[in-house]
Design a protein around this motif. Structure first.
Motif, PDB file in Angstrom:
ATOM      1  N   PRO A  27       0.815  -1.216   0.000  1.00  0.00           N
ATOM      2  CA  PRO A  27       0.000   0.000   0.000  1.00  0.00           C
ATOM      3  C   PRO A  27       0.849   1.266   0.000  1.00  0.00           C
ATOM      4  CG  PRO A  27       0.106  -0.912   2.201  1.00  0.00           C
ATOM      5  CD  PRO A  27       0.812  -1.892   1.298  1.00  0.00           C
ATOM      6  N   ARG A  67      -1.344   7.074   2.994  1.00  0.00           N
ATOM      7  CA  ARG A  67      -2.484   7.964   2.754  1.00  0.00           C
ATOM      8  C   ARG A  67      -2.161   9.351   3.274  1.00  0.00           C
ATOM      9  NH1 ARG A  67      -8.340   5.186   3.481  1.00  0.00           N
ATOM     10  NH2 ARG A  67      -7.889   3.270   2.370  1.00  0.00           N
ATOM     11  N   VAL A 100      -5.920   2.112  -7.496  1.00  0.00           N
ATOM     12  CA  VAL A 100      -6.456   3.173  -6.651  1.00  0.00           C
ATOM     13  C   VAL A 100      -7.948   2.905  -6.457  1.00  0.00           C
ATOM     14  CG1 VAL A 100      -6.809   5.658  -6.420  1.00  0.00           C
ATOM     15  CG2 VAL A 100      -4.736   4.802  -7.531  1.00  0.00           C
ATOM     16  N   GLU A 101      -8.364   2.864  -5.202  1.00  0.00           N
ATOM     17  CA  GLU A 101      -9.755   2.570  -4.875  1.00  0.00           C
ATOM     18  C   GLU A 101     -10.703   3.474  -5.653  1.00  0.00           C
ATOM     19  OE1 GLU A 101     -12.238   3.454  -0.945  1.00  0.00           O
ATOM     20  OE2 GLU A 101     -10.700   1.911  -0.649  1.00  0.00           O
ATOM     21  N   GLY A 102     -11.650   2.846  -6.347  1.00  0.00           N
ATOM     22  CA  GLY A 102     -12.635   3.582  -7.125  1.00  0.00           C
ATOM     23  C   GLY A 102     -12.168   3.989  -8.514  1.00  0.00           C
ATOM     24  N   ILE A 161      -7.218   8.275  -0.548  1.00  0.00           N
ATOM     25  CA  ILE A 161      -7.922   7.004  -0.734  1.00  0.00           C
ATOM     26  C   ILE A 161      -6.891   5.888  -0.900  1.00  0.00           C
ATOM     27  CG2 ILE A 161     -10.002   8.079  -1.674  1.00  0.00           C
ATOM     28  CD1 ILE A 161      -9.121   7.289  -4.438  1.00  0.00           C
ATOM     29  N   ALA A 162      -7.327   4.669  -0.686  1.00  0.00           N
ATOM     30  CA  ALA A 162      -6.423   3.521  -0.721  1.00  0.00           C
ATOM     31  C   ALA A 162      -5.813   3.338  -2.104  1.00  0.00           C
ATOM     32  CB  ALA A 162      -7.171   2.258  -0.304  1.00  0.00           C
ATOM     33  N   ALA A 163      -4.493   3.151  -2.131  1.00  0.00           N
ATOM     34  CA  ALA A 163      -3.750   2.873  -3.370  1.00  0.00           C
ATOM     35  C   ALA A 163      -2.705   1.807  -3.045  1.00  0.00           C
ATOM     36  CB  ALA A 163      -3.070   4.132  -3.891  1.00  0.00           C
ATOM     37  N   THR A 164      -2.597   0.818  -3.929  1.00  0.00           N
ATOM     38  CA  THR A 164      -1.666  -0.285  -3.726  1.00  0.00           C
ATOM     39  C   THR A 164      -0.882  -0.533  -5.003  1.00  0.00           C
ATOM     40  OG1 THR A 164      -3.214  -1.308  -2.184  1.00  0.00           O
ATOM     41  CG2 THR A 164      -1.477  -2.711  -3.043  1.00  0.00           C
TER      42      THR A 164
END
Length: 181
Positions: A50, A53, A73-75, A94-97
């Motif tokens: 991840p 944030r 990236v989430e969404g 937002i969450a990014a991995t």
């Protein structure tokens, strides 16, 4: 015009502890990770995982070395990024991995405080005499590069604040233009 040498940077851990970053420049200078207006840094991504944030921050990531990564990236879904890809913008809160394509990568990360600053990031090649309108501009060399009388090695940078950059010689670089929102 202020030259920012790669050799003068100190490594620091990512906010989430998952990697290492080198700050190129920030405003205000020396601001902690939770209190900057804008920040330009280099990072080494050596393993999947991840991203940190950053609430209220917009990010632009540019892979500058290595085989690339897939950034989910989430969404927004997953995007493949490599050393010739366009810079990729996404919200920092937002969450990014990241999943690496084949080994570690180095990236240029531009972060701006949403609603106060905005950035435009471009890969460019010289020779060129860029026309710029931003009050703050950071040029990061990807190859050896002459900017006016200054000689830059890869990952050296120049900070221009309200100054017109001199002609840029042959070579590759990333140009970061920072504007007040």
């Amino acid at each position: 015009m202020r030259i920012l040498r790669a050799a003068d940077r100190k490594a620091s851990p990512w906010k989430n502890g998952g990697g290492v970053t080198w700050e190129v420049a920030a405003s205000p200078a020396g601001a902690p990770l939770d209190d900057f207006e804008w920040r330009v840094s280099l990072a080494e991504v050596a393993s999947p995982g991840p991203f940190s944030r950053f609430p209220g921050i917009d990010r632009i990531l540019t892979v500058i070395r290595g085989q690339g990564l897939s950034l989910a990236v989430e969404g927004l879904g997953a995007t493949a990024l490599g050393a010739s890809s366009a810079p990729y913008a996404f919200p920092g809160d937002i969450a990014a991995t990241a999943a690496l394509s084949d080994g570690p990568i180095r990236d240029l990360n531009v972060m701006t405080r949403r609603g106060r600053w905005a950035a435009q990031v471009r890969r460019m090649s010289g020779p060129v005499a860029p026309k710029l309108t931003a009050e703050t501009v950071i040029l990061v060399a990807l190859t050896p590069l002459d900017v006016g009388d200054a000689h830059l090695s890869p990952e050296d940078a120049i900070l221009f604040e309200g100054a017109v950059p001199p002609p840029i010689g042959e070579g590759a670089f990333v140009l970061v233009e920072l504007h007040r929102a």
